[in-house]
Design a protein around this motif. Structure first.
Motif, PDB file in Angstrom:
ATOM      1  N   SER A  33       0.889  -1.235   0.068  1.00 56.04           N
ATOM      2  CA  SER A  33      -0.093   0.076   0.050  1.00 56.04           C
ATOM      3  C   SER A  33       0.930   1.286  -0.083  1.00 56.04           C
ATOM      4  O   SER A  33       2.163   1.078  -0.311  1.00 56.04           O
ATOM      5  N   ASN A  34       0.206   2.547   0.292  1.00 55.48           N
ATOM      6  CA  ASN A  34       1.141   3.571   0.458  1.00 55.48           C
ATOM      7  C   ASN A  34       0.717   4.449   1.685  1.00 55.48           C
ATOM      8  O   ASN A  34      -0.424   4.006   2.384  1.00 55.48           O
ATOM      9  N   LEU A  35       1.708   5.366   1.976  1.00 59.70           N
ATOM     10  CA  LEU A  35       1.277   5.991   3.453  1.00 59.70           C
ATOM     11  C   LEU A  35      -0.014   6.753   3.182  1.00 59.70           C
ATOM     12  O   LEU A  35      -0.597   6.938   4.522  1.00 59.70           O
ATOM     13  N   ARG A  36      -0.281   7.376   2.122  1.00 55.12           N
ATOM     14  CA  ARG A  36      -1.991   8.250   2.252  1.00 55.12           C
ATOM     15  C   ARG A  36      -2.789   7.405   2.541  1.00 55.12           C
ATOM     16  O   ARG A  36      -3.669   7.702   3.325  1.00 55.12           O
ATOM     17  N   LEU A  74       8.024  14.390   7.847  1.00 55.72           N
ATOM     18  CA  LEU A  74       7.164  15.365   7.137  1.00 55.72           C
ATOM     19  C   LEU A  74       5.710  15.303   7.497  1.00 55.72           C
ATOM     20  O   LEU A  74       4.778  16.119   7.753  1.00 55.72           O
ATOM     21  N   ILE A  75       5.256  14.042   7.571  1.00 55.81           N
ATOM     22  CA  ILE A  75       4.009  13.482   7.772  1.00 55.81           C
ATOM     23  C   ILE A  75       3.639  14.063   9.322  1.00 55.81           C
ATOM     24  O   ILE A  75       2.506  14.710   9.565  1.00 55.81           O
ATOM     25  N   VAL A  92      -4.661  14.973   4.334  1.00 59.22           N
ATOM     26  CA  VAL A  92      -3.275  14.145   4.050  1.00 59.22           C
ATOM     27  C   VAL A  92      -2.931  14.257   2.560  1.00 59.22           C
ATOM     28  O   VAL A  92      -3.731  14.122   1.822  1.00 59.22           O
ATOM     29  N   PRO A  93      -1.606  14.789   2.429  1.00 58.98           N
ATOM     30  CA  PRO A  93      -1.061  15.167   1.013  1.00 58.98           C
ATOM     31  C   PRO A  93      -1.355  14.065   0.080  1.00 58.98           C
ATOM     32  O   PRO A  93      -0.839  12.938   0.628  1.00 58.98           O
ATOM     33  N   ASP A  94      -1.500  14.444  -0.951  1.00 56.89           N
ATOM     34  CA  ASP A  94      -1.385  13.437  -2.070  1.00 56.89           C
ATOM     35  C   ASP A  94      -0.193  12.788  -2.156  1.00 56.89           C
ATOM     36  O   ASP A  94       0.179  11.544  -2.932  1.00 56.89           O
TER      37      ASP A  94
END
Length: 206
Positions: A33-36, A74-75, A92-94
């Motif tokens: 998956s991804n962090l977003r 940064l998150i 949540v930034p893209d």
């Protein structure tokens, strides 16, 4: 991945460490998956779980993935700023969609640390809730921003972000469980972490 929900399952609050990782594995559903998507799945109470998640990931071999320490830093900064602004639902930034998280590594890390997570969860409980809200919440957010900022340069050192990640994890646990005693411990220890990070960064710049 399932769609982001507005609520966190009760087990995350009752067992913060085990619950966060179990939630992530459930959302990944056996796939990378991804962090977003992972962060968005936490819903409107994601602030504490995100700190816990970042701390856990960065204290395992997952934290050695190039670029991941800086991304987590940064998150945390983005979320801590939103916490200061008292946003009810985190943005949540893209760009986090580009940071991939391998399911196999998460599952392996979970299997190794699960027994230890259960022991820690057993001693966390609601205590001095006033230390997790109001002015203390503002202080916690500011400390989280400073700790997260150290992850960018310290990410260049193998596992150099572990101490800062550990404190962020403690702060996240305190927020989830409303454990003011744990929050006070985390804030106190952070003083030593700042001194240690300053020495390391100074060595890198020398």
């Amino acid at each position: 991945m399932t769609e982001a929900s507005d609520d966190i399952d009760p087990p995350i609050e009752e067992a913060p460490l085990q619950g966060v990782l179990a939630h992530v594995l459930s959302e990944m559903d056996g796939e990378d998956s991804n962090l977003r998507d992972i962060v968005a799945s936490m819903g409107h109470r994601a602030f504490g779980p995100v700190m816990v998640l970042c701390g856990l990931f960065l204290m395992t071999p997952i934290g050695a993935i190039p670029g991941l320490p800086a991304a987590f830093g940064l998150i945390n900064i983005a979320f801590a700023v939103q916490l200061l602004a008292r946003r009810p639902y985190p943005w949540v930034p893209d760009i986090l969609a580009k940071v991939q998280v391998p399911h196999a590594r998460v599952a392996k890390a979970h299997a190794k640390v699960a027994p230890w997570l259960a022991r820690i969860d057993n001693v966390i409980r609601p205590r001095l809730p006033s230390a997790t809200e109001g002015p203390m919440l503002v202080l916690a957010a500011l400390v989280a921003i400073l700790l997260s900022a150290t992850m960018v340069p310290l990410g260049l050192i193998p596992f150099g972000v572990v101490p800062a990640a550990f404190i962020l994890g403690l702060m996240g646990l305190a927020l989830i469980a409303r454990d003011g005693v744990l929050m006070l411990i985390a804030l106190s220890v952070s003083i030593g972490i700042f001194a240690w990070a300053g020495i390391l960064v100074g060595g890198l710049l020398a």
